[in-house]
Design a protein around this motif. Structure first.
Motif, short mmCIF file in Angstrom:
data_model
loop_
_atom_site.label_atom_id
_atom_site.label_comp_id
_atom_site.label_asym_id
_atom_site.label_seq_id
_atom_site.Cartn_x
_atom_site.Cartn_y
_atom_site.Cartn_z
N ASN A 252 40.91 -28.45 -7.34
CA ASN A 252 40.85 -29.28 -8.54
C ASN A 252 41.79 -28.78 -9.63
OD1 ASN A 252 38.35 -31.26 -8.17
ND2 ASN A 252 37.76 -29.28 -7.33
N THR B 22 27.70 -27.67 -7.72
CA THR B 22 28.25 -28.99 -8.05
C THR B 22 29.42 -28.82 -9.00
OG1 THR B 22 26.03 -29.93 -7.86
CG2 THR B 22 27.71 -31.28 -8.93
N VAL C 223 35.05 -33.76 -9.98
CA VAL C 223 36.20 -33.96 -9.09
C VAL C 223 37.41 -34.40 -9.91
CG1 VAL C 223 37.12 -35.29 -7.17
CG2 VAL C 223 34.74 -34.54 -7.13
N VAL D 44 26.22 -31.75 2.15
CA VAL D 44 27.41 -32.01 1.34
C VAL D 44 27.35 -33.43 0.82
CG1 VAL D 44 29.93 -32.07 1.31
CG2 VAL D 44 28.75 -30.38 2.74
N GLU D 45 27.48 -33.59 -0.47
CA GLU D 45 27.50 -34.90 -1.10
C GLU D 45 28.77 -35.02 -1.93
OE1 GLU D 45 23.96 -35.57 -3.31
OE2 GLU D 45 22.61 -35.23 -1.61
N GLU D 46 29.45 -36.15 -1.77
CA GLU D 46 30.73 -36.35 -2.44
C GLU D 46 30.81 -37.77 -2.98
OE1 GLU D 46 35.51 -35.68 -1.60
OE2 GLU D 46 34.05 -35.54 0.04
N SER D 47 31.25 -37.87 -4.21
CA SER D 47 31.50 -39.17 -4.83
C SER D 47 32.82 -39.08 -5.57
CB SER D 47 30.35 -39.55 -5.78
OG SER D 47 30.29 -38.64 -6.86
N PHE E 235 31.27 -33.43 -6.64
CA PHE E 235 31.19 -32.88 -5.29
C PHE E 235 30.16 -31.77 -5.31
CE2 PHE E 235 32.41 -29.78 -2.06
CZ PHE E 235 32.56 -30.59 -0.93
N SER E 236 29.19 -31.83 -4.38
CA SER E 236 28.12 -30.83 -4.39
C SER E 236 27.83 -30.36 -2.98
CB SER E 236 26.84 -31.40 -5.01
OG SER E 236 26.30 -32.44 -4.21
#
Length: 350
Positions: free
Chosen positions: A269, A292, A295, A326-329, A333-334
């Motif tokens: 990032n 977390t 992004v 893993v969670e991403e939007s 990002f977490s």
């Protein structure tokens, strides 16, 4: 063209067994007439051919439907289940075959339960032999699969250990730290001394933690606090990291996991005072820690391999069945790491 229902080896097996089964079965039912009387030989052989292949197809279907999940575990239970199904199917087929033979006038075979008994007994013994061979085959196959899974986990675990080792001697981190230290020596000698002390604590923890399977989460967070302090000397307000204020003493984690995730966030990032990278580390009630970050991806990332998360997941699988989440939007990002219960972890000094 051969049907795909049978494999090449099954075709050769049945082609080899047909003359044996024809000779023995017809001799048992017809006696010497089968070999001495040509019309009887032809009629009985044709009938045996039709009955043999219809029985083979039925028994093969029973075997494949029963053994479909045998490789997944509980092999003995699956083989016993297959045995009684095969035995039942074999007895019914024997009754049907004798009945068909009795309907052909030229063969002169009477339907009798006394004739069915010996054939059914031999068929059940053959079924038991087949089930034993299949059980051995599935046990061997499962052992091979387990070995392959263990080797895969070992390779992936070595990946994360190698990534951690690269973090220990990362030349970019070391050079950046030395450049920062060089500028601090003349500008702020006191801060330069604190920086050197923190740098020594970082590398001491990395070297000791790299030789330890699990560490208390408290030790990992204490290390991360020093690590963040070191990063902020370079990035200042461009990096904002929030750490949990309290941490239960009975929670453990593989060492350097949080540092790897923090490094990934910094690596992938953009960081600037106007667009700071915000990283929040929080604890949840289901005994897990979540990292977390917002992004703001770089257009080009040097050294990005994408194997870090797979390696962390493989490392966790050696300790717990709980999975890395893993969670991403588009905005956040977490990564959620399940924590391990207390099991007298090694204490690593920070």
């Amino acid at each position: 063209m051969k049907p795909a229902f049978f494999s090449k080896y099954e075709w050769w097996y049945h082609l080899a067994m047909m003359p044996v089964c024809f000779a023995l079965g017809n001799y048992y039912l017809l006696g010497e007439r089968y070999f001495t009387h040509l019309p009887t030989f032809l009629a009985a052989s044709l009938l045996a051919f039709l009955l043999y292949w219809s029985s083979v197809v039925i028994l093969t279907i029973v075997i494949r439907r029963t053994a479909g999940s045998a490789a997944k575990g509980q092999i003995l239970e699956q083989m016993l289940k297959m045995l009684w199904k095969l035995a039942a199917a074999t007895v019914l087929l024997m009754v049907f075959d004798i009945w068909i033979y009795s309907l052909v006038p030229r063969l002169d075979v009477g339907f009798s339960w006394s004739k069915i008994g010996p054939l059914a007994l031999i068929g059940v013994l053959c079924d038991a032999f087949i089930c034993a061979l299949l059980g051995l085959f599935y046990a061997l196959q499962q052992w091979k699969n387990d070995q392959a899974d263990d080797e895969k986990l070992a390779r992936q675990s070595l990946e994360v250990e190698f990534d951690a080792l690269k973090g220990q001697v990362n030349p970019h981190f070391l050079f950046n730290s030395l450049n920062t230290l060089s500028s601090l020596i003349s500008a702020d000698p006191t801060q330069a001394e604190d920086f050197v002390e923190d740098l020594a604590r970082i590398y001491r923890y990395m070297l000791q933690g790299g030789r330890t399977e699990l560490v208390p989460l408290q030790s990992e967070l204490s290390f991360l606090e020093v690590y963040v302090r070191l990063l902020k000397v370079r990035y200042h307000d461009a990096l904002v990291v929030q750490l949990p204020e309290r941490c239960p003493a009975d929670l453990m984690i593989p060492p350097l996991m949080l540092q790897i995730l923090l490094d990934n966030a910094v690596q992938y990032n953009v960081l600037s005072p106007s667009r700071p990278l915000s990283v929040a580390i929080t604890l949840s009630d289901d005994r897990a820690v979540t990292v977390t970050n917002n992004v703001q991806m770089r257009h080009r990332t040097l050294g990005a391999t994408g194997t870090g998360l797979r390696g962390l997941s493989a490392k966790l699988q050696t300790f717990t069945p709980r999975r890395l989440q893993v969670e991403e939007s588009g905005e956040a990002f977490s990564v959620t790491i399940p924590l391990l219960p207390d099991a007298t972890p090694a204490r690593v000094q920070v």
